[in-house]
Write an enzyme that holds these catalytic residues in place. Structure first.
Site, mmCIF file in Angstrom:
data_model
loop_
_atom_site.group_PDB
_atom_site.id
_atom_site.type_symbol
_atom_site.label_atom_id
_atom_site.label_comp_id
_atom_site.label_asym_id
_atom_site.label_seq_id
_atom_site.Cartn_x
_atom_site.Cartn_y
_atom_site.Cartn_z
ATOM 1 N N ASP A 324 2.146 -0.145 8.800
ATOM 2 C CA ASP A 324 2.003 0.009 7.419
ATOM 3 C C ASP A 324 1.352 -0.792 6.108
ATOM 4 O OD1 ASP A 324 1.069 2.713 5.654
ATOM 5 O OD2 ASP A 324 3.145 1.736 4.272
ATOM 6 N N GLU A 353 -2.218 -3.131 8.794
ATOM 7 C CA GLU A 353 -2.996 -2.105 7.402
ATOM 8 C C GLU A 353 -3.641 -3.522 6.308
ATOM 9 O OE1 GLU A 353 -3.102 1.227 4.283
ATOM 10 O OE2 GLU A 353 -1.354 0.715 5.250
#
Length: 613
Positions: A324, A353
């Protein structure tokens, strides 16, 4: 006798008061590539003790911080074969108490595990919203937020058992890998269902199940030759994390002092003209006020995060990470974190990400990037997410008035920049995920647009990712109704649901049209290597029709995307380089045979996938 009793009472009281409350990692493994282990020991005023270890374990160093409740013990496990050893805590030369530490044996060939790659299709779920397999764990007395399905942003009760119960559905759909948003404990008072504000990173949230349940999920998936991908968060924890409430060091998190929000301008990470303050507020700023920003430039923090990640891989037998907010991290720290994991597991895979809108800026973060090399930077991150293709997909299928920069040219221009990536096959391609508006909302429920998008994602280069529910036409607009609108419960995941979309009989005709098409495409892709690694050959779109080929030495697949609202005739002469000497093809959607001489009649707003033979 009274003196002896008093002494025993005092000794027991003293020992109980002085015992270690937490040990992290809770155990480790023998024969790891990295022989140095940092053991975090936590307990009230524990730092006042001297530390030693048994069994001739070599102590590399002992770190005591400004917080007397912590000791960081570094030991060298080179050549160690014992299954456990003791950590002794002494006061004035006498052992006050000891802590056992276990060293387990690794699985056979654990270091050589193979991660996800372009032969896979990744299915993304939010576990709280997928299926409730055990209603008894919907709420937990030790955690603040309780289950309430009537609240869009509340906990709904989905869990690990619900995932296990529906692995057959995922497998039948054609997916081979599962990316679940985080499952670790999140003790926020509200909105804890997304679990990105973690309160204990060595513990599965009890409302999802147990650590053993998570390990069982991986085992059940491996029986089906499927892969489990953990959503890992390096950038921040939740404000309710037990260590945040009693920081080991002031600089364990970024402080200003206290809270300051990120400016979210990730371009400051490599802007040669940036100001120091803009860079600081991007990298050190908190993602939101409830998520304190971790300081990866602190060696204790970096080692803690690295070992935690490796611990989960080894413990649960994982096949990959999705990281993330990767590009918000201290870029040198996250590079070291990534390299340490890949050194331990050279065939593993990690996708980061990097939510940016420029291929060069995304490429910067991939391992061996030619863009990163300009600044002598290497993230060692094998895979990144193709957000520029996502941007194109959300626009171009709604653009039927093709022009210089509208319509299918957006797909072509995206792939033009593939030369910027170090490993173009190892990037994640997708139409939507848990942070974007539902793709079927963007297409206003037009199944033909969905078919065009799904065909592109499934047949172009890279690793396809599908967001749960898109395959049955689920819609949702977070801009109007909040994140809960794009993270709905999957129909049939709860015992009292009126309808189940997990079965053909339970789905509506509308849902089955989406599902059957998705299943057809993904299962075809699963069995055809040319769509995993084949060379991409593309043609400039004409008349809003985009044509490309995937080719290897033994196979050729031709893909045609007609983005027009009416039928079109396609002259094939222009595509002779891709067609070569082939005279016929099989339409893999209908199974019919097609002659490749002359023209093809294309249905309005539709894809065509041809296996040349």
């Amino acid at each position: 006798m009274k003196k002896i009793i008093v002494f025993l009472v005092l000794f027991i009281s003293f020992s109980a008061f002085s015992q270690v409350e937490k040990v992290e990692p809770p155990f480790w493994w023998k024969d790891m590539q990295q022989s140095s282990l940092q053991i975090m020991l936590y307990g009230k005023d524990i730092a006042k003790y001297d530390v030693s270890v048994s069994d001739n374990i070599v102590i590399e160093g002992i770190t005591k911080t400004e917080n007397p409740n912590y000791i960081f013990l570094n030991v060298d496990l080179t050549g160690v074969h014992t299954s456990n050893f003791k950590i002794n805590f002494s006061n004035k030369g006498k052992v006050a108490f000891s802590q056992n530490y276990e060293l387990k044996s690794r699985r056979a060939n654990s270091a050589l595990r193979k991660g996800f790659d372009s032969s896979d299709v990744m299915y993304l779920i939010m576990p709280d919203r997928f299926a409730n397999g055990n209603s008894e764990n919907d709420s937990n007395s030790t955690l603040q937020e309780k289950a309430d399905r009537s609240i869009a942003g509340g906990r709904h009760g989905g869990d690990i058992q619900g995932i296990i119960d529906h692995l057959d559905y995922i497998e039948d759909l054609g997916a081979t890998a599962l990316w679940s948003t985080p499952l670790l404990e999140d003790n926020d008072k509200t909105y804890s269902y997304h679990t990105y504000a973690q309160s204990d990173v060595y513990k599965i949230d009890p409302r999802y199940g147990s650590n053993e349940d998570y390990k069982r999920l991986a085992a059940e998936m491996h029986k089906k030759d499927m892969k489990l991908i953990m959503d890992y968060v390096t950038n921040h924890w939740g404000a309710e994390h037990w260590m945040i409430k009693d920081l080991p060091t002031y600089d364990w998190i970024h402080q200003f002092p206290g809270y300051a929000n990120s400016n979210y301008r990730m371009t400051t990470q490599y802007d040669t003209n940036k100001s120091d303050i803009d860079w600081k507020y991007c990298v050190d700023g908190w993602f939101v006020s409830s998520m304190p920003d971790l300081n990866q430039s602190n060696p204790l923090v970096l080692k803690y995060l690295t070992q935690n990640a490796i611990w989960w891989i080894e413990y649960a037998d994982l096949d990959g990470f999705r990281v993330d907010t990767y590009s918000y991290n201290d870029k040198d720290g996250i590079s070291k974190w990534t390299k340490a994991i890949m050194d331990e597991y050279p065939n593993f895979n990690i996708v980061g990400e990097v939510w940016m809108h420029d291929q060069a800026q995304i490429s910067y973060w991939q391992k061996d990037s030619p863009i990163g090399a300009i600044q002598s930077y290497n993230s060692y991150l094998p895979s990144v997410m193709d957000f520029t293709l996502h941007d194109a997909i959300t626009a171009m299928f709604n653009e039927e008035d093709a022009s210089w920069d509208r319509g299918m040219i957006k797909a072509y221009e995206n792939f033009v920049n593939d030369f910027l990536y170090a490993d173009i096959d190892n990037i994640l391609v997708f139409a939507g995920n848990h942070d974007t508006n539902r793709i079927n909302e963007i297409y206003d429920g037009d199944v033909n647009k969905y078919k065009l998008a799904t065909t592109l994602v499934a047949t172009t280069r890279g690793i396809p990712q599908l967001y749960y529910g898109d395959e049955i036409g689920m819609r949702g607009n977070k801009d109007k109704f909040g994140d809960g609108a794009i993270r709905q419960d999957f129909p049939g995941g709860w015992n009292n649901d009126e309808q189940s979309a997990f079965t053909e009989e339970g789905r509506t005709d509308f849902q089955n049209e989406y599902h059957s098409f998705t299943k057809k495409i993904l299962n075809y892709r699963k069995e055809n290597e040319v769509l995993h690694k084949g060379k991409l050959l593309q043609y400039l779109p004409e008349d809003n029709i985009y044509v490309y080929f995937r080719r290897n030495e033994s196979s050729t697949v031709m893909v045609i995307l007609n983005n027009n609202p009416e039928e079109k005739d396609l002259e094939l002469t222009r595509f002779s380089q891709g067609i070569g000497s082939f005279k016929a093809a099989k339409n893999i959607i209908t199974g019919s045979e097609i002659n490749l001489d002359g023209k093809l009649k294309l249905e309005a707003k539709s894809p065509l996938i041809l296996e040349l033979n």
